[in-house]
Design a protein around this motif. Structure first.
Motif, PDB file in Angstrom:
ATOM      1  N   SER A 222       0.832  -1.214   0.000  1.00 21.49           N
ATOM      2  CA  SER A 222       0.000   0.000   0.000  1.00 21.49           C
ATOM      3  C   SER A 222       0.861   1.256   0.000  1.00 21.49           C
ATOM      4  O   SER A 222       2.090   1.198  -0.073  1.00 21.49           O
ATOM      5  CB  SER A 222      -0.939   0.000   1.207  1.00 21.49           C
ATOM      6  N   SER A 250      -1.397   0.458  -3.743  1.00 23.55           N
ATOM      7  CA  SER A 250      -2.672   1.054  -3.334  1.00 23.55           C
ATOM      8  C   SER A 250      -2.454   2.551  -3.168  1.00 23.55           C
ATOM      9  O   SER A 250      -1.361   3.000  -2.826  1.00 23.55           O
ATOM     10  CB  SER A 250      -3.157   0.485  -1.999  1.00 23.55           C
ATOM     11  N   TYR A 252      -4.889   5.718  -1.459  1.00 24.05           N
ATOM     12  CA  TYR A 252      -6.129   6.222  -0.872  1.00 24.05           C
ATOM     13  C   TYR A 252      -5.899   7.611  -0.273  1.00 24.05           C
ATOM     14  O   TYR A 252      -5.736   7.752   0.935  1.00 24.05           O
ATOM     15  CB  TYR A 252      -6.625   5.271   0.214  1.00 24.05           C
ATOM     16  N   TRP A 258      -4.870  14.783  -2.427  1.00 21.80           N
ATOM     17  CA  TRP A 258      -4.743  13.857  -3.550  1.00 21.80           C
ATOM     18  C   TRP A 258      -3.751  14.326  -4.611  1.00 21.80           C
ATOM     19  O   TRP A 258      -3.005  13.523  -5.175  1.00 21.80           O
ATOM     20  CB  TRP A 258      -6.107  13.561  -4.184  1.00 21.80           C
ATOM     21  N   GLU A 284      -5.454  -0.673  -6.302  1.00 18.66           N
ATOM     22  CA  GLU A 284      -6.524  -0.172  -5.439  1.00 18.66           C
ATOM     23  C   GLU A 284      -6.455   1.344  -5.353  1.00 18.66           C
ATOM     24  O   GLU A 284      -5.406   1.896  -5.027  1.00 18.66           O
ATOM     25  CB  GLU A 284      -6.405  -0.721  -4.003  1.00 18.66           C
ATOM     26  N   VAL A 285      -7.579   2.003  -5.629  1.00 17.29           N
ATOM     27  CA  VAL A 285      -7.739   3.425  -5.317  1.00 17.29           C
ATOM     28  C   VAL A 285      -9.149   3.642  -4.765  1.00 17.29           C
ATOM     29  O   VAL A 285     -10.048   2.827  -4.967  1.00 17.29           O
ATOM     30  CB  VAL A 285      -7.542   4.355  -6.545  1.00 17.29           C
ATOM     31  N   GLY A 286      -9.327   4.770  -4.090  1.00 22.21           N
ATOM     32  CA  GLY A 286     -10.641   5.157  -3.604  1.00 22.21           C
ATOM     33  C   GLY A 286     -10.574   6.551  -3.007  1.00 22.21           C
ATOM     34  O   GLY A 286      -9.507   7.001  -2.581  1.00 22.21           O
ATOM     35  N   LEU A 287     -11.721   7.229  -3.002  1.00 24.65           N
ATOM     36  CA  LEU A 287     -11.824   8.558  -2.400  1.00 24.65           C
ATOM     37  C   LEU A 287     -13.237   8.713  -1.848  1.00 24.65           C
ATOM     38  O   LEU A 287     -14.155   7.987  -2.249  1.00 24.65           O
ATOM     39  CB  LEU A 287     -11.517   9.656  -3.428  1.00 24.65           C
ATOM     40  N   SER A 295     -13.424  13.424  -6.583  1.00 21.58           N
ATOM     41  CA  SER A 295     -12.981  12.070  -6.883  1.00 21.58           C
ATOM     42  C   SER A 295     -12.702  11.909  -8.374  1.00 21.58           C
ATOM     43  O   SER A 295     -11.715  11.282  -8.767  1.00 21.58           O
ATOM     44  CB  SER A 295     -14.033  11.057  -6.428  1.00 21.58           C
ATOM     45  N   TYR A 319     -10.279   0.658  -9.244  1.00 21.79           N
ATOM     46  CA  TYR A 319     -11.038   1.253  -8.140  1.00 21.79           C
ATOM     47  C   TYR A 319     -11.504   0.118  -7.221  1.00 21.79           C
ATOM     48  O   TYR A 319     -12.026  -0.897  -7.691  1.00 21.79           O
ATOM     49  CB  TYR A 319     -12.250   2.030  -8.659  1.00 21.79           C
ATOM     50  N   TRP A 320     -11.346   0.327  -5.906  1.00 24.70           N
ATOM     51  CA  TRP A 320     -11.713  -0.730  -4.960  1.00 24.70           C
ATOM     52  C   TRP A 320     -13.171  -0.589  -4.512  1.00 24.70           C
ATOM     53  O   TRP A 320     -13.557   0.406  -3.902  1.00 24.70           O
ATOM     54  CB  TRP A 320     -10.794  -0.708  -3.728  1.00 24.70           C
ATOM     55  N   LEU A 332     -15.898   4.908   0.693  1.00 27.94           N
ATOM     56  CA  LEU A 332     -15.051   5.309  -0.435  1.00 27.94           C
ATOM     57  C   LEU A 332     -15.539   4.694  -1.740  1.00 27.94           C
ATOM     58  O   LEU A 332     -14.762   4.524  -2.689  1.00 27.94           O
ATOM     59  CB  LEU A 332     -13.593   4.902  -0.178  1.00 27.94           C
TER      60      LEU A 332
END
Length: 350
Positions: A222, A250, A252, A258, A284-287, A295, A319-320, A332
């Motif tokens: 990560s 990853s 996040y 960001w 893995e990404v997310g916001l 986002s 995208y997770w 997220l």
């Protein structure tokens, strides 16, 4: 007199024009249209999503809808949004059954039928594996490192063969999930024994390749912005003879940092490619789901940056669990509370 007459004439003309305008059709206001354009990426670039919760959500009655409110199968919906790849986690023997081998295969078949590429994410645990949790499966709990290495390889081969029997050849396989300090603790904790962790990675790599030589093997940690962490991990694995085809990351960030983390992540990606001569993928990404516009900006930027890596060595962005709306407190995701995708996912558009 001329002045009075002149004023009178002007007033009369204004009145005539005013009355004439009252009978005409008003000019409509200009229609506001979106000017957003999704980033253009290489044809081989993976635009992916981990949607491993889908079968559990469906069993609880959760449904998914396109932007017009029409109910759709999630795999078909993701395809229509521009996604071309699906990531699925594998747990060894979860108590509730979700993400076990049978559930994994069922989802992989649906992904293949939707025309998606497939990534398998081995956690080598019965539950979540991440930087703070790398718990051995219950059935492996008493094993030493030698037994763990053998058992990990056997399990990996069995899952790969089960997928193969069902017509699935994964494009990518992760041997471990967010293994910042190794896996199968304590025996495989990297900070205690990088050699032990490397042995587990070598076993997983060999197992995948024994079933499918074309499948690319990923080692995933990560905090993709943390170059010090990545150098420590991959220097250590290399020194102990481990192999990998792709470095997985990853990322996040928050709504406020960001841009900074994306820039640091690109610097780290370029260093990984140069230092180890292997490509990189953000798996893995997310916001924050409530900040869809931000986002989308984040995703547009990170997809553009990864795609910009020289010689095609930035392979994709996943995208997770974007579909996980109103689900287990996850915040997220990238669907709204009515089950429709938000504008965040426009970044993956065709």
């Amino acid at each position: 007199m001329k002045k009075v007459l002149s004023v009178y004439c002007i007033a009369s003309l204004f009145l005539i024009l005013s009355c004439s305008n009252k009978g005409s059709t008003p000019t409509p206001a200009p229609v506001q249209t979106s000017t957003y354009t999704a980033p253009v990426v290489a044809a081989t670039f993976a635009k992916g999503a981990d949607i491993s919760w889908v079968t559990q959500m469906e069993s609880s009655g959760v449904k998914f809808y396109d932007k017009t409110g029409t109910q759709q199968d999630l795999f078909a919906l993701m395809k229509s949004l521009g996604f071309n790849s699906i990531r699925l986690r594998a747990w060894v023997n979860p108590t509730d059954g979700w993400c076990n081998t049978a559930d994994l295969v069922a989802k992989a078949i649906r992904a293949k039928n939707a025309g998606m590429k497939i990534m398998i994410d081995f956690h080598y645990s019965d539950v979540w594996a991440d930087p703070g949790h790398q718990t051995k499966p219950a059935a492996w709990a008493s094993m030493d490192i030698n037994a763990l290495t053998t058992t990990l390889g056997t399990y990996t081969v069995n899952v790969m063969n089960t997928l193969k029997t069902n017509g699935i050849t994964p494009d990518w396989v992760q041997v471990g999930n967010e293994t910042n300090d190794g896996m199968l603790w304590e025996d495989g904790r990297a900070s205690k024994s990088m050699a032990n962790f490397a042995a587990l990675i070598k076993s997983g790599y060999a197992a995948v390749k024994s079933v499918s030589s074309t499948t690319k093997v990923i080692v995933h940690i990560s905090n993709g912005f943390d170059n010090t962490l990545f150098r420590w991990m991959f220097d250590g694995l290399k020194a102990n003879g481990a192999q990998w085809d792709i470095i997985g990351m990853s990322l996040y960030p928050s709504t406020t940092n960001w841009s900074t983390l994306n820039a640091q992540c690109l610097t780290n990606i370029n260093d990984m490619v140069s230092r180890y001569s292997t490509p990189v993928m953000i798996v893995e990404v997310g916001l924050d789901a409530t900040a869809a516009s931000t986002s989308r900006d984040f995703l547009t930027d990170i997809i553009t940056k990864v795609n910009s890596v020289a010689n095609g060595n930035g392979l994709g962005v996943f995208y997770w669990e974007p579909e996980a709306y109103n689900w287990q407190g996850y915040g997220l995701d990238a669907f709204d509370n009515t089950g429709k995708p938000t504008i965040a996912l426009d970044a993956f558009g065709k």
